[in-house]
Design an enzyme around this catalytic site. Structure first.
Site, mmCIF file in Angstrom:
data_model
loop_
_atom_site.group_PDB
_atom_site.id
_atom_site.type_symbol
_atom_site.label_atom_id
_atom_site.label_comp_id
_atom_site.label_asym_id
_atom_site.label_seq_id
_atom_site.Cartn_x
_atom_site.Cartn_y
_atom_site.Cartn_z
ATOM 1 N N HIS A 46 0.800 -1.260 0.080
ATOM 2 C CA HIS A 46 -0.045 -0.150 -0.060
ATOM 3 C C HIS A 46 0.928 1.370 0.094
ATOM 4 C CE1 HIS A 46 -3.774 -2.154 0.404
ATOM 5 N NE2 HIS A 46 -3.213 -2.836 1.389
ATOM 6 N N GLU A 151 -5.409 -12.305 7.299
ATOM 7 C CA GLU A 151 -6.251 -10.984 7.245
ATOM 8 C C GLU A 151 -7.508 -11.339 6.671
ATOM 9 O OE1 GLU A 151 -3.942 -7.720 5.561
ATOM 10 O OE2 GLU A 151 -3.120 -9.142 3.979
ATOM 11 N N ASP A 177 -7.722 -4.998 7.437
ATOM 12 C CA ASP A 177 -8.342 -6.116 6.543
ATOM 13 C C ASP A 177 -9.069 -7.203 7.237
ATOM 14 O OD1 ASP A 177 -8.202 -5.354 4.023
ATOM 15 O OD2 ASP A 177 -5.863 -5.677 3.863
#
Ligand code: 3PY
Ligand code: MG
Length: 265
Positions: A46, A151, A177
């Site tokens: 990310h 996750e 997540d």
């Protein structure tokens, strides 16, 4: 710094708190390492890293005396082995949902017989004290660490199979997540009872399989709380949060208003 010192410390049972960098800036990552974190994760899932900034960031973190880790993008076997070749000492792979995902991750990160990593680490051997390639080959599987991210509900269901996969060294929880997927997208409440139960289940599964339990933490207090719950690798905030909190603290003392909203990163 002794070769592969962080893997040795974690495998010996130490608890480690790590920095986390998303800005894609080698100098920021190095600055965070020089403040004293023994490891710094460069988040290429990310965060804003590209290949050349990753190469420079890994070198900067290493030369600051910390172990460079890289979180790779989803299902990215190529960057997994390249980041190790660049000198990363740990790889965090997102969304490892079952034993097959875990096997694919281990295959890219570990040399035979554990995996299928292709050999060619001139930069990694340079950072490991000009280690001859013939020494790097037998040392790398133990000296570098694979963190499988748990996750999703599917990963939670398969947590023992993932933890038991040869070549997986550690489990790493992504609480944002995990809370998003456990609530089917309705809430991102990392304190929800179902999320807390999942966190404890994953930690216990890692410990039972002899793997290192780790978790992403938005700040130092949460990292301390997670260490008390049995985790041994906690990431603490991020470069974004450090810059924003530092700026907001200065603005608070000035006749100005901070405009940033606090978030997970
Ligand atoms: C998550 O919480 O999902 C993460 O991946 C942390 O960066
Ligand atoms: Mg995540």
């Amino acid at each position: 710094m002794a070769a592969f010192s962080l893997a040795r410390r974690l495998r010996a049972g130490e608890t480690v708190f790590s920095g986390w960098c998303m800005m894609g800036s080698p100098i920021v990552a190095e600055t965070i390492a020089r403040e004293g974190f023994p490891a710094v994760v460069l988040d290429a899932q990310h965060g804003l890293w590209d290949v050349s900034s990753l190469i420079a960031g890994i070198g900067g973190v290493h030369h600051a005396g910390a172990a460079p880790f890289v979180r790779v993008p989803l299902d990215d076997a190529a960057l997994t082995s390249r980041a190790l070749d660049f000198g990363a000492e740990g790889i965090i792979a997102p969304m490892i949902n079952n034993a097959d995902d875990a096997r694919r991750f281990a295959a890219a990160a570990k040399y035979p017989p554990l995996g299928e990593r292709s050999f060619g680490p001139p930069r990694a051997t340079m950072l490991q004290g000009q280690m001859p390639p013939t020494d790097y080959l037998p040392a790398a599987n133990d000296g570098t660490l694979t963190f499988a991210m748990i996750e999703t509900p599917e990963a939670l269901e398969n947590v023992d199979a993932i933890a038991g996969t040869p070549g997986i060294d550690a489990m790493f929880i992504g609480p944002y997540d995990l809370s998003t997927s456990l609530s089917a997208g309705k809430a991102q409440d990392i304190e929800a009872p179902a999320v807390n139960a999942a966190i404890d289940k994953i930690c216990a599964a890692a410990i039972k399989a002899g793997k290192i339990p780790g978790i992403y933490c938005r700040d130092a207090q949460r990292a301390l709380d997670m260490a008390k719950r049995g985790f041994r690798f906690m990431t603490v905030g991020s470069d974004f949060s450090a810059v924003r909190e530092g700026s907001a603290a200065a603005l608070k003392m000035l006749p100005m208003k901070a405009t940033g909203a606090r978030d997970a990163f």
